[in-house]
Scaffold this motif. Structure first.
Motif, short mmCIF file in Angstrom:
data_model
loop_
_atom_site.label_atom_id
_atom_site.label_comp_id
_atom_site.label_asym_id
_atom_site.label_seq_id
_atom_site.Cartn_x
_atom_site.Cartn_y
_atom_site.Cartn_z
N MET A 116 0.83 -1.21 0.00
CA MET A 116 0.00 0.00 0.00
C MET A 116 0.86 1.26 0.00
O MET A 116 0.52 2.25 -0.65
CB MET A 116 -0.95 -0.01 1.19
CG MET A 116 -2.05 -1.04 1.04
SD MET A 116 -3.04 -1.26 2.50
CE MET A 116 -3.78 0.33 2.68
N ALA A 117 1.99 1.24 0.71
CA ALA A 117 2.90 2.39 0.71
C ALA A 117 3.49 2.60 -0.68
O ALA A 117 3.61 3.75 -1.15
CB ALA A 117 4.00 2.19 1.74
N ILE A 118 3.84 1.52 -1.37
CA ILE A 118 4.38 1.63 -2.73
C ILE A 118 3.31 2.19 -3.68
O ILE A 118 3.61 3.04 -4.53
CB ILE A 118 4.89 0.26 -3.22
CG1 ILE A 118 6.08 -0.19 -2.38
CG2 ILE A 118 5.26 0.28 -4.69
CD1 ILE A 118 7.30 0.68 -2.49
N VAL A 119 2.06 1.74 -3.53
CA VAL A 119 0.98 2.24 -4.39
C VAL A 119 0.77 3.73 -4.17
O VAL A 119 0.62 4.50 -5.13
CB VAL A 119 -0.32 1.44 -4.12
CG1 VAL A 119 -1.52 2.14 -4.74
CG2 VAL A 119 -0.19 0.03 -4.67
N VAL A 120 0.78 4.19 -2.92
CA VAL A 120 0.61 5.61 -2.63
C VAL A 120 1.79 6.40 -3.18
O VAL A 120 1.62 7.48 -3.75
CB VAL A 120 0.45 5.84 -1.11
CG1 VAL A 120 0.56 7.31 -0.76
CG2 VAL A 120 -0.87 5.29 -0.64
N LEU A 121 3.00 5.86 -3.06
CA LEU A 121 4.19 6.54 -3.57
C LEU A 121 4.09 6.73 -5.08
O LEU A 121 4.31 7.83 -5.60
CB LEU A 121 5.45 5.77 -3.21
CG LEU A 121 6.75 6.31 -3.79
CD1 LEU A 121 7.11 7.61 -3.08
CD2 LEU A 121 7.85 5.30 -3.67
N PHE A 122 3.76 5.66 -5.81
CA PHE A 122 3.72 5.77 -7.27
C PHE A 122 2.50 6.53 -7.77
O PHE A 122 2.54 7.10 -8.86
CB PHE A 122 3.79 4.39 -7.92
CG PHE A 122 5.19 3.82 -7.93
CD1 PHE A 122 6.20 4.46 -8.61
CD2 PHE A 122 5.48 2.67 -7.22
CE1 PHE A 122 7.48 3.96 -8.61
CE2 PHE A 122 6.75 2.16 -7.21
CZ PHE A 122 7.77 2.80 -7.91
N SER A 123 1.42 6.56 -7.00
CA SER A 123 0.25 7.32 -7.47
C SER A 123 0.44 8.82 -7.26
O SER A 123 -0.19 9.62 -7.93
CB SER A 123 -1.01 6.85 -6.75
OG SER A 123 -0.96 7.19 -5.39
N THR A 124 1.30 9.23 -6.34
CA THR A 124 1.52 10.66 -6.11
C THR A 124 2.77 11.19 -6.80
O THR A 124 2.98 12.39 -6.80
CB THR A 124 1.64 10.94 -4.60
OG1 THR A 124 2.70 10.17 -4.07
CG2 THR A 124 0.35 10.61 -3.89
N MET A 125 3.58 10.33 -7.36
CA MET A 125 4.83 10.77 -7.98
C MET A 125 4.55 11.29 -9.40
O MET A 125 3.81 10.68 -10.16
CB MET A 125 5.81 9.59 -8.06
CG MET A 125 7.16 9.98 -8.57
SD MET A 125 8.34 8.62 -8.51
CE MET A 125 7.82 7.67 -9.89
#
Length: 137
Positions: free
Chosen positions: A13-22
Motif C-alpha cells: 500500500m505504501a508503494i501504491v501511494v508513492l507511485f500514485s503521487t509521484m
C-alpha cells in the motif's frame, strides 16, 4: 503468519501511494525523424546540430531547424487528504460502536467466570427422594 501478511500489505500500500503521487517528465530530443536522446527528470541534451542565432541583426536565416524537443509530463495525484469533518453524527456513532465491538470480539476470558458462585443452595427440610421412592423386595 498474520503479522507477516500485515507487513507485506502495508508495504504494498505504501508503494501504491508513492507511485500514485509521484510525477515525472520524460524529455526526448529528435534530430529529423530519429530519436537521439531520452532523459527522465531533466532536459535532454541536444545532438549539436541546432541552428545558432545569427551574429548580426541584419542577417536573417530562413532555413528551418531539423531538431526538435518533446516532453511528456505525467502528473501524480495531488489530493490525498480525506475530509473527516463531513461525517454525520449517526456515522460517527456507527463507527465508534463498530470499533468497540470489533476490539472486544476476539478478546478471550482469562479465567472462567461462573455466575453461580454467589448463589446459595436452599435449605432442605425433607428428603424428597425418600418420599417418592419405591423399593422392590
Amino acid at each position: 503468519m498474520k503479522q507477516v501478511s500485515h507487513k507485506i500489505m502495508s508495504f504494498v500500500m505504501a508503494i501504491v501511494v508513492l507511485f500514485s503521487t509521484m510525477s515525472f517528465t520524460v524529455s526526448m530530443h529528435y534530430c529529423g525523424e530519429t530519436l537521439v536522446e531520452t532523459a527522465m527528470f531533466h532536459k535532454a541534451e541536444g545532438c549539436g546540430m541546432e541552428m545558432q542565432k545569427p551574429a548580426t541583426k541584419d542577417c536573417s536565416i530562413t532555413k528551418k531547424d531539423c531538431c526538435n524537443d518533446e516532453q511528456i509530463v505525467v502528473d501524480g495525484q495531488d489530493e490525498l487528504q480525506l475530509q473527516v469533518d463531513t461525517i454525520s453524527f449517526e456515522q460517527q456513532l456507527f463507527i465508534a460502536s463498530f470499533v468497540y465491538t470489533y476490539i472486544n470480539l476476539f478478546e478471550g476470558l482469562e479465567n472462567n467466570v461462573s455466575s453461580y458462585e454467589e448463589y446459595r443452595s436452599p435449605l432442605i427440610d425433607k428428603e424428597l427422594f425418600k418420599l417418592d421412592e419405591t423399593y422392590l423386595i
